[in-house]
Design a protein around this motif. Sequence first.
Motif, PDB file in Angstrom:
ATOM      1  N   THR A 191       0.825  -1.207   0.000  1.00 36.05           N
ATOM      2  CA  THR A 191       0.000   0.000   0.000  1.00 36.05           C
ATOM      3  C   THR A 191       0.864   1.264   0.000  1.00 36.05           C
ATOM      4  OG1 THR A 191      -1.706  -1.204   1.224  1.00 36.05           O
ATOM      5  CG2 THR A 191      -1.888   1.191   1.190  1.00 36.05           C
ATOM      6  N   THR A 202      -6.312   1.804  -4.654  1.00 36.49           N
ATOM      7  CA  THR A 202      -7.359   0.804  -4.855  1.00 36.49           C
ATOM      8  C   THR A 202      -6.735  -0.568  -4.666  1.00 36.49           C
ATOM      9  OG1 THR A 202      -6.947   0.546  -7.232  1.00 36.49           O
ATOM     10  CG2 THR A 202      -8.480   2.295  -6.562  1.00 36.49           C
ATOM     11  N   GLU A 204      -6.873  -3.190  -6.572  1.00 40.04           N
ATOM     12  CA  GLU A 204      -6.244  -3.663  -7.811  1.00 40.04           C
ATOM     13  C   GLU A 204      -4.888  -3.008  -8.041  1.00 40.04           C
ATOM     14  OE1 GLU A 204      -7.156  -6.212  -9.694  1.00 40.04           O
ATOM     15  OE2 GLU A 204      -8.682  -6.484  -8.152  1.00 40.04           O
ATOM     16  N   ASN A 205      -4.764  -1.720  -7.754  1.00 38.66           N
ATOM     17  CA  ASN A 205      -3.479  -1.033  -7.907  1.00 38.66           C
ATOM     18  C   ASN A 205      -2.463  -1.541  -6.900  1.00 38.66           C
ATOM     19  OD1 ASN A 205      -4.272   0.564 -10.059  1.00 38.66           O
ATOM     20  ND2 ASN A 205      -4.804   2.330  -8.782  1.00 38.66           N
ATOM     21  N   ASP A 293      -7.286  -9.658  -0.649  1.00 38.21           N
ATOM     22  CA  ASP A 293      -7.938  -8.372  -0.931  1.00 38.21           C
ATOM     23  C   ASP A 293      -8.438  -7.692   0.341  1.00 38.21           C
ATOM     24  OD1 ASP A 293      -7.413  -9.071  -3.510  1.00 38.21           O
ATOM     25  OD2 ASP A 293      -9.494  -9.090  -4.204  1.00 38.21           O
ATOM     26  N   GLU A 297      -7.498  -3.991   1.854  1.00 38.54           N
ATOM     27  CA  GLU A 297      -8.509  -2.980   2.174  1.00 38.54           C
ATOM     28  C   GLU A 297      -8.224  -2.335   3.531  1.00 38.54           C
ATOM     29  OE1 GLU A 297     -12.239  -4.934   2.055  1.00 38.54           O
ATOM     30  OE2 GLU A 297     -12.328  -5.081  -0.134  1.00 38.54           O
ATOM     31  N   GLU A 304      -4.954   5.936   4.203  1.00 42.27           N
ATOM     32  CA  GLU A 304      -5.779   7.089   3.836  1.00 42.27           C
ATOM     33  C   GLU A 304      -6.042   8.002   5.041  1.00 42.27           C
ATOM     34  OE1 GLU A 304      -8.460   5.442   0.092  1.00 42.27           O
ATOM     35  OE2 GLU A 304      -9.189   5.163   2.138  1.00 42.27           O
TER      36      GLU A 304
END
Length: 316
Positions: A191, A202, A204-205, A293, A297, A304
């Motif tokens: 990340t 995201t 996927e990125n 995944d 997340e 963020e």
Amino acid sequence: MDFEKIFLKQARPTSIGGQAIIEGVMMRGPEDIAIAVRKPDSEIEVKKEKVSSLFKSKIAKTPLIRGVFALIDSMVVGVRALTYSAEFYEEEEDYKKSKFEIWIENKFGDKTGDILIYMSVFFALVMGVGLFIITPTLLTHFLKKFTTSNLALNLAEGFVRIFMFVAYIVLISRMKDIQRVFQYHGAEHKTIHCYESGQPLTVENVKKFTTLHPRCGTSFLMIVMIISLILFSTIGWPSIMMRVLSRFVLIPVVGGISYEIIKWAGKRRSKFICIISYPGLLMQKLTTKEPDDKQIEVAIRALESVIVNDEEADLW
């Protein structure tokens, strides 16, 4: 090893760092610390707190000295984050407090949490110093029966220390619960790589990036082992007590130098940087695993929460 993926060109140079915890990730930014945890009901809980003003002071940003501050702070924040994440699963398992915890609560009241955290950090430091600093010194002392060469004894001590550290990582990496934590460790690195590359955060990125990162705590510890080998090799072989004492005295020096190297390596790309980073990156192959995944997340939510206008402070 694909150094192009590890030492990628940073569109957003940052010193944001993090740590894997129980079913979650802790991220530390210029102003805030965020702890994101995947609760037993699958919801993601995010807790934020401000970075202590002490670690924004001039002395805490002074080269070499800042390494000691960063090490202590990262341990305190790390234990606090682990404790917080564990609370969700203690409730699930009907956790019962020990007599010692009850005694501390009765004695210190609202300060119980902080007292337990600082005690945990103290005991972790004692255990770490005892196992990886003092024990190799004591073990190598017996080699004086076979050689009088200070250089040989110092090098033997250094290699025993590195062997014990690697063996410890290999052993814990086989534990099922630890392997899951290492997946979150991988999610943290991927990340941060994604953010530094300038791509949107995201799932996927993030999945496209490597789990290895040059500013990892594992790499820092590996550099500590190597620096201690070099620095301690310059000292003679006095009495065993003086030998042990010298190790204690030089721990802040070793930590300070190692911190500057890891920060430097995280900001530059060259063959020399690749060489000095290689041992730590190899160790990360043990301490990071590919995340799923849902784990990514969680890492995204944590990162963020600490981003501030793309302008990062000078942090670990």
